[in-house]
Scaffold this active site. Structure first.
Site, short mmCIF file in Angstrom:
data_model
loop_
_atom_site.label_atom_id
_atom_site.label_comp_id
_atom_site.label_asym_id
_atom_site.label_seq_id
_atom_site.Cartn_x
_atom_site.Cartn_y
_atom_site.Cartn_z
CD GLN A 180 22.09 -6.70 50.11
OE1 GLN A 180 21.07 -6.88 50.76
NE2 GLN A 180 22.31 -7.32 48.95
CD1 TRP A 200 15.17 -17.95 46.41
CD2 TRP A 200 13.88 -16.92 47.91
NE1 TRP A 200 13.89 -18.40 46.23
CE2 TRP A 200 13.08 -17.79 47.12
CE3 TRP A 200 13.28 -16.18 48.92
CZ2 TRP A 200 11.70 -17.91 47.32
CZ3 TRP A 200 11.90 -16.30 49.11
CH2 TRP A 200 11.13 -17.15 48.32
CD1 TRP A 451 18.46 -1.26 51.77
CD2 TRP A 451 18.15 -1.24 53.98
NE1 TRP A 451 17.38 -2.09 52.05
CE2 TRP A 451 17.17 -2.09 53.40
CE3 TRP A 451 18.16 -1.08 55.37
CZ2 TRP A 451 16.21 -2.76 54.17
CZ3 TRP A 451 17.21 -1.75 56.13
CH2 TRP A 451 16.25 -2.57 55.54
NE ARG A 452 12.77 5.65 50.80
CZ ARG A 452 11.78 5.02 50.17
NH1 ARG A 452 12.06 4.18 49.17
NH2 ARG A 452 10.53 5.23 50.51
CB ALA A 453 14.39 0.49 55.51
CG ASP A 454 13.30 -3.54 51.20
OD1 ASP A 454 12.63 -4.58 51.32
OD2 ASP A 454 14.52 -3.52 51.39
CD GLU A 485 19.84 -3.22 48.14
OE1 GLU A 485 19.42 -4.07 47.36
OE2 GLU A 485 19.95 -3.40 49.37
CD GLU A 507 16.40 -5.31 45.70
OE1 GLU A 507 15.73 -4.73 46.58
OE2 GLU A 507 16.42 -6.55 45.57
#
Length: 609
Positions: A180, A200, A451-454, A485, A507
């Site tokens: 992204q 990936w 994006w909410r960070a993962d 996400e 996600e």
């Protein structure tokens, strides 16, 4: 899946030979990080320093050249090749692993030809300064690799940018292995393009570009190409979308999963900095196009307007929100040079046709719970090239386009958002209830990652709190390349009529601690994309939603897409995936399609209703 791992070949990078992966495991963005963390590994650890101090930038010595600040290099064809290459390598060494650092860079090339290799790391923009991409030619490479995250895993190759130049690649092939927030825009690649690095890769965006040869998607799980021209395309996995792309493959979702729309109904390319024939710096603002295919430039000079650099307030590190607001109030546009800007007041864009253009992933961080930016309900605002990073105090909204209740039509001159990215957590604890709210009608979104960070710092169910990524209240809003996400409730809520989305990647949050903690009333979980019950006209093409419930693998999402059952609401070519079987999505849309779970990880649905 139709992945195409590279076998039987070896690729030369920066003077060393790397073995090619013989097999590929497919996971979406961040999934590898989450699984590594569960196994006690640090997915960010590469043995390299996150940041090193580098020397002074190459400034343009021309008498009338603007001061673009300390983080912009301007190269001239007369600059010794060794000096240019040394600087590119110096910046890359600092930025290769610098995922959450504060360093920002723009590497700009004046019209001419250069024999260099530009390896593009985090928070780095590599761009030409011509009116046409063919005004600058790089004989070598402008590329993104994933060496820093073995085994050549590009799922965290975020926040980098290549645009407005041509490349004659050494060996005939260049690589842009990204996920992204890594736009590949306005490029003329005189060869082939690989979109993975053997490991990936999880989604990307290409627009207004021409690839003379073949684009090979490899392990890319999803990708949007908009208004491009390609020799051919090879490869697919879950979701490949083409809008207004000449020589694109025909629609065949899900076998292979190609979604092809012949024309982009309404589009405007991203503004860009260039140098005119007299040596003056200007910003070119491309014209609005309707029902268009192909690039804006390959048939001749692009349509649009040139704005002299004197029309811009050039924000450099140290500039305050008050400085920028004063310039906006005086009728100036903003050119925001690379840096991180903490804001103690909301940037207010009130005049029609204002341009706010960021360079080098310029980052705005709102402090004390304010919004970073508000845009009035006026015609023709262009916001581009910015990362908005939530502060540590909760902001109700990070950015608002149009005030609540906006109702004016902007069909002839819409506001556009190009390469505008939002982040909640990762670099630090961040909090924001909503990231982007669009109240104005006719807005064009062109490559948004929300994006909410993962992974990173300040990440956790009760730390980087964020309910919704995108809320659309305006009518006739069009989105190309919408990535949203990990938000904790509905990721996207669409309340306006006449909305269109071309490519959606999502996600769900990895970290719901239990099913009870993640319920929408009596419904298990929250949809990734919700069209409000009162909407009567909405259409979307090429949508993917994935779950990876690593905190509690028993968590279930009832569906990824939640829409009213009415003839005017139509969805095409949807996929849901349970990554590694970590959790369940019961249905694709409403009560139709699916499940995606440990037994059947991928579910496809061609049309709804």
């Amino acid at each position: 899946m139709n992945s195409e791992p590279r076998t039987g070949r070896r690729f030369l990078r920066r003077g060393r030979v790397l073995p090619v992966a013989a097999a590929v495991v497919l996971l979406a963005s961040g999934a590898f990080a989450a699984q590594s963390a569960m196994a006690g590994q640090d997915p960010q650890s590469t043995g390299a320093p996150a940041s090193t101090k580098i020397g002074k930038a190459f400034a343009d010595p021309s008498a009338d050249a603007p001061d673009l600040g300390p983080n912009v290099d301007v190269f001239d064809p007369s600059t010794p090749t060794a000096d240019i290459q040394g600087r590119l390598d110096e910046v890359f060494q600092q930025q290769e692993t610098n995922q959450f650092g504060e360093e920002r860079h723009a590497e700009l090339f004046k019209p001419g030809s250069y024999d260099v290799d530009a390896n593009v790391g985090f928070y780095t923009q590599v761009a030409g300064l011509g009116l046409s991409p063919d005004d600058v030619n790089i004989n070598g490479a402008v590329h993104a690799e994933a060496d820093w995250f073995p085994p050549q895993n590009a799922t965290q190759n975020f926040w980098r940018d290549a645009e407005n130049l041509s490349v004659t690649p050494t060996g005939g092939t260049d690589r842009w292995a990204v996920s992204q927030a890594a736009p590949y825009r306005r490029i003329h690649l005189k060869g082939d393009l690989a979109l993975d690095d053997g490991g990936w890769a999880s989604g990307g965006f290409m627009a207004d570009s021409k690839v003379d040869g073949q684009v090979r998607s490899g392990t890319q799980q999803q990708w949007l190409s908009r208004n491009d021209e390609i020799g051919s395309w090879n490869g697919s996995n879950w979701n490949m979308v083409f809008v207004g792309v000449r020589n694109a493959p025909a629609t065949s979702f899900p076998n292979p999963p190609y979604t092809t729309v012949d024309q982009a109904p309404v589009s405007r390319e991203k503004p860009f900095l260039y140098i005119d024939d007299a040596g003056a710096y200007q910003v070119f603002v491309p014209a609005l196009r309707k029902n268009a295919s192909g690039t804006t430039w390959s048939g001749g000079d692009p349509a649009g307007e040139s704005l002299p650099i004197d029309d811009f307030y050039i924000a450099k590190p140290g500039a305050t929100a008050a400085d920028m607001n004063a310039a906006l109030a005086a009728g100036k546009n903003l050119l925001v040079t690379p840096g991180v800007y903490h804001l103690d007041q909301t940037l207010k864009v009130t005049d029609p046709d204002t341009v706010v253009l960021g360079m080098g992933l310029a980052t705005l961080t709102p402090d004390d719970g304010i919004s970073a930016m508000s845009v009035a309900d006026v015609d023709g605002v262009k916001i581009a090239g910015l990362l908005i990073d939530a502060g540590t105090t909760n902001s109700p909204t990070l950015m608002e386009v149009g005030a609540d209740g906006s109702s004016a039509s902007h069909a002839d001159n819409p506001t556009s958002l190009s390469d505008v990215f939002f982040r909640v957590g990762g670099a630090h604890v961040g909090k924001a209830a909503k990231s982007l709210v669009v109240n104005s009608s006719d807005v064009i979104g062109d490559h948004l990652w929300i994006w909410r960070a993962d992974h990173g710092d300040g990440v956790g169910w009760d730390q980087n709190t964020a309910a919704n990524g995108l809320i659309v209240n305006g009518d006739d809003v069009t989105m190309y390349g919408l990535f949203v996400e990990h938000y904790q409730e509905y990721q996207t809520i669409w309340n306006g009529n006449g909305g269109r989305t071309y490519f959606y990647q999502n996600e769900m949050p990895y970290d719901p601690p239990s099913q009870d903690a993640w319920m929408s009333g009596d419904t298990k979980g929250y949809a990734a994309y919700k069209v409000a019950d009162g909407v009567t006209d909405h259409e979307a093409w090429g949508l993917g939603s994935y779950c990876n419930f690593t905190a509690d693998r028993s968590v279930v999402a009832e569906h990824s897409f939640e829409v009213p059952d009415t003839p005017g609401v139509k969805f095409h070519d949807m996929v849901t995936v349970s990554l590694g079987g970590a959790g369940t999505i019961n249905h694709v849309i409403n009560g139709t399609g699916g499940p995606s779970n440990g037994g059947s990880q991928v579910a496809n649905l061609v049309d709804y209703p």
